[in-house]
Design a protein around this motif. Structure first.
Motif, short mmCIF file in Angstrom:
data_model
loop_
_atom_site.label_atom_id
_atom_site.label_comp_id
_atom_site.label_asym_id
_atom_site.label_seq_id
_atom_site.Cartn_x
_atom_site.Cartn_y
_atom_site.Cartn_z
N LEU A 146 0.91 -1.15 0.03
CA LEU A 146 0.02 0.03 -0.03
C LEU A 146 0.96 1.33 0.08
O LEU A 146 0.82 2.17 -0.87
CB LEU A 146 -1.13 0.12 1.20
CG LEU A 146 -2.04 1.12 1.12
CD1 LEU A 146 -2.91 0.95 0.17
CD2 LEU A 146 -2.76 0.73 2.47
N PHE A 147 1.82 1.11 0.73
CA PHE A 147 2.74 2.36 0.87
C PHE A 147 3.52 2.61 -0.41
O PHE A 147 3.64 3.73 -0.88
CB PHE A 147 3.72 2.54 2.10
CG PHE A 147 2.95 2.68 3.41
CD1 PHE A 147 2.73 4.14 3.57
CD2 PHE A 147 2.93 1.87 4.47
CE1 PHE A 147 1.80 4.53 4.64
CE2 PHE A 147 2.24 2.28 5.74
CZ PHE A 147 1.80 3.51 6.01
N LYS A 148 4.03 1.52 -0.94
CA LYS A 148 4.76 1.70 -2.26
C LYS A 148 3.73 2.15 -3.38
O LYS A 148 4.28 2.98 -4.10
CB LYS A 148 5.18 0.34 -2.52
CG LYS A 148 5.83 0.06 -4.09
CD LYS A 148 6.21 -1.22 -4.42
CE LYS A 148 6.80 -1.33 -5.78
NZ LYS A 148 6.89 -2.57 -6.41
N ALA A 149 2.45 1.81 -3.21
CA ALA A 149 1.49 2.35 -4.28
C ALA A 149 1.38 3.65 -3.96
O ALA A 149 1.27 4.54 -5.15
CB ALA A 149 0.23 1.72 -4.10
N LEU A 150 1.43 4.11 -2.97
CA LEU A 150 1.03 5.70 -2.72
C LEU A 150 2.44 6.69 -2.64
O LEU A 150 2.41 7.76 -2.76
CB LEU A 150 0.56 5.70 -1.06
CG LEU A 150 -0.81 5.32 -0.79
CD1 LEU A 150 -1.14 5.13 0.45
CD2 LEU A 150 -1.76 5.96 -1.89
N ALA A 151 3.60 5.98 -2.83
CA ALA A 151 4.89 6.60 -2.81
C ALA A 151 5.06 7.36 -4.01
O ALA A 151 5.74 8.48 -3.99
CB ALA A 151 6.11 5.60 -2.39
N ASP A 152 4.33 6.88 -5.32
CA ASP A 152 4.83 7.65 -6.62
C ASP A 152 3.84 8.66 -6.67
O ASP A 152 2.68 8.57 -6.49
CB ASP A 152 4.64 6.76 -7.54
CG ASP A 152 4.81 7.00 -9.00
OD1 ASP A 152 6.06 7.21 -9.24
OD2 ASP A 152 4.09 7.47 -9.52
N PRO A 153 4.47 10.11 -7.23
CA PRO A 153 3.53 11.31 -7.49
C PRO A 153 2.67 10.83 -8.47
O PRO A 153 1.37 11.42 -8.42
CB PRO A 153 4.30 12.39 -7.55
CG PRO A 153 5.71 11.67 -7.88
CD PRO A 153 5.89 10.29 -7.23
N THR A 154 2.83 10.15 -9.67
CA THR A 154 1.82 10.00 -10.58
C THR A 154 0.58 9.03 -9.90
O THR A 154 -0.46 9.29 -10.44
CB THR A 154 2.51 9.30 -11.73
OG1 THR A 154 3.47 10.06 -12.32
CG2 THR A 154 1.58 8.83 -13.02
N ARG A 155 1.00 8.07 -9.26
CA ARG A 155 -0.02 7.19 -8.51
C ARG A 155 -1.07 7.92 -7.79
O ARG A 155 -2.21 7.78 -7.65
CB ARG A 155 0.23 5.94 -8.02
CG ARG A 155 1.06 5.04 -9.17
CD ARG A 155 1.39 3.72 -8.64
NE ARG A 155 2.45 3.63 -7.77
CZ ARG A 155 3.65 3.26 -8.11
NH1 ARG A 155 3.87 3.14 -9.12
NH2 ARG A 155 4.82 3.07 -7.43
N ARG A 156 -0.59 9.05 -7.09
CA ARG A 156 -1.37 9.81 -6.26
C ARG A 156 -2.18 10.88 -7.12
O ARG A 156 -3.43 10.97 -6.77
CB ARG A 156 -0.32 10.80 -5.29
CG ARG A 156 0.21 9.56 -4.00
CD ARG A 156 0.89 10.73 -2.86
NE ARG A 156 1.81 11.64 -3.27
CZ ARG A 156 3.10 11.40 -3.66
NH1 ARG A 156 3.59 10.04 -3.15
NH2 ARG A 156 3.95 12.24 -3.95
N ALA A 157 -1.47 11.23 -8.18
CA ALA A 157 -2.56 12.16 -8.89
C ALA A 157 -3.54 11.43 -9.62
O ALA A 157 -4.64 11.86 -9.84
CB ALA A 157 -1.64 12.85 -9.99
N ILE A 158 -3.21 10.26 -9.78
CA ILE A 158 -4.43 9.11 -10.57
C ILE A 158 -5.32 9.13 -9.34
O ILE A 158 -6.59 9.13 -9.64
CB ILE A 158 -3.80 7.61 -10.96
CG1 ILE A 158 -3.00 7.90 -12.10
CG2 ILE A 158 -4.71 6.73 -11.11
CD1 ILE A 158 -2.14 6.71 -12.53
#
Length: 97
Positions: A7-19
């Motif tokens: 979960l933290f790995k998924a949230l770590a990326d700024p592009t994924r947070r923008a999605i």
């Protein structure tokens, strides 16, 4: 079950947070719609393939659920995995009296 590390790995990326931000603003978008909104609102000009890979990682982390309708895939935000983090580290304020 998804691990907290995933979960933290998924949230770590700024592009994924923008999605995730875009799915919060307008849930149920196709890959094409997401790519357009990411380009216009966030100046993220990644390829559709790159955004698709980000979506797959978010889906594996349980943060995105895909609904197929004909040849289209609609992506929906699922905040359920975040509830475990909240329960783990955020306790309700205790009454000092």
């Amino acid at each position: 079950m998804v691990g907290v590390g995933d979960l933290f790995k998924a949230l770590a990326d700024p592009t994924r947070r923008a999605i995730l931000d875009e799915l919060t603003d307008r849930d149920g978008q196709t890959l094409f719609e997401l790519c357009g909104r990411l380009t216009v609102k966030h100046q993220i000009s990644s390829s559709r393939q790159a955004i698709s890979q980000h979506l797959e990682l978010l889906e594996a982390a349980g943060l995105v659920v895909v609904r197929r309708e004909g040849r289209y895939k609609f992506h929906h935000l699922d905040t359920t995995p975040l509830h475990d983090i909240v329960r783990r580290w955020l306790n309700p304020a205790k009454d000092p009296s």
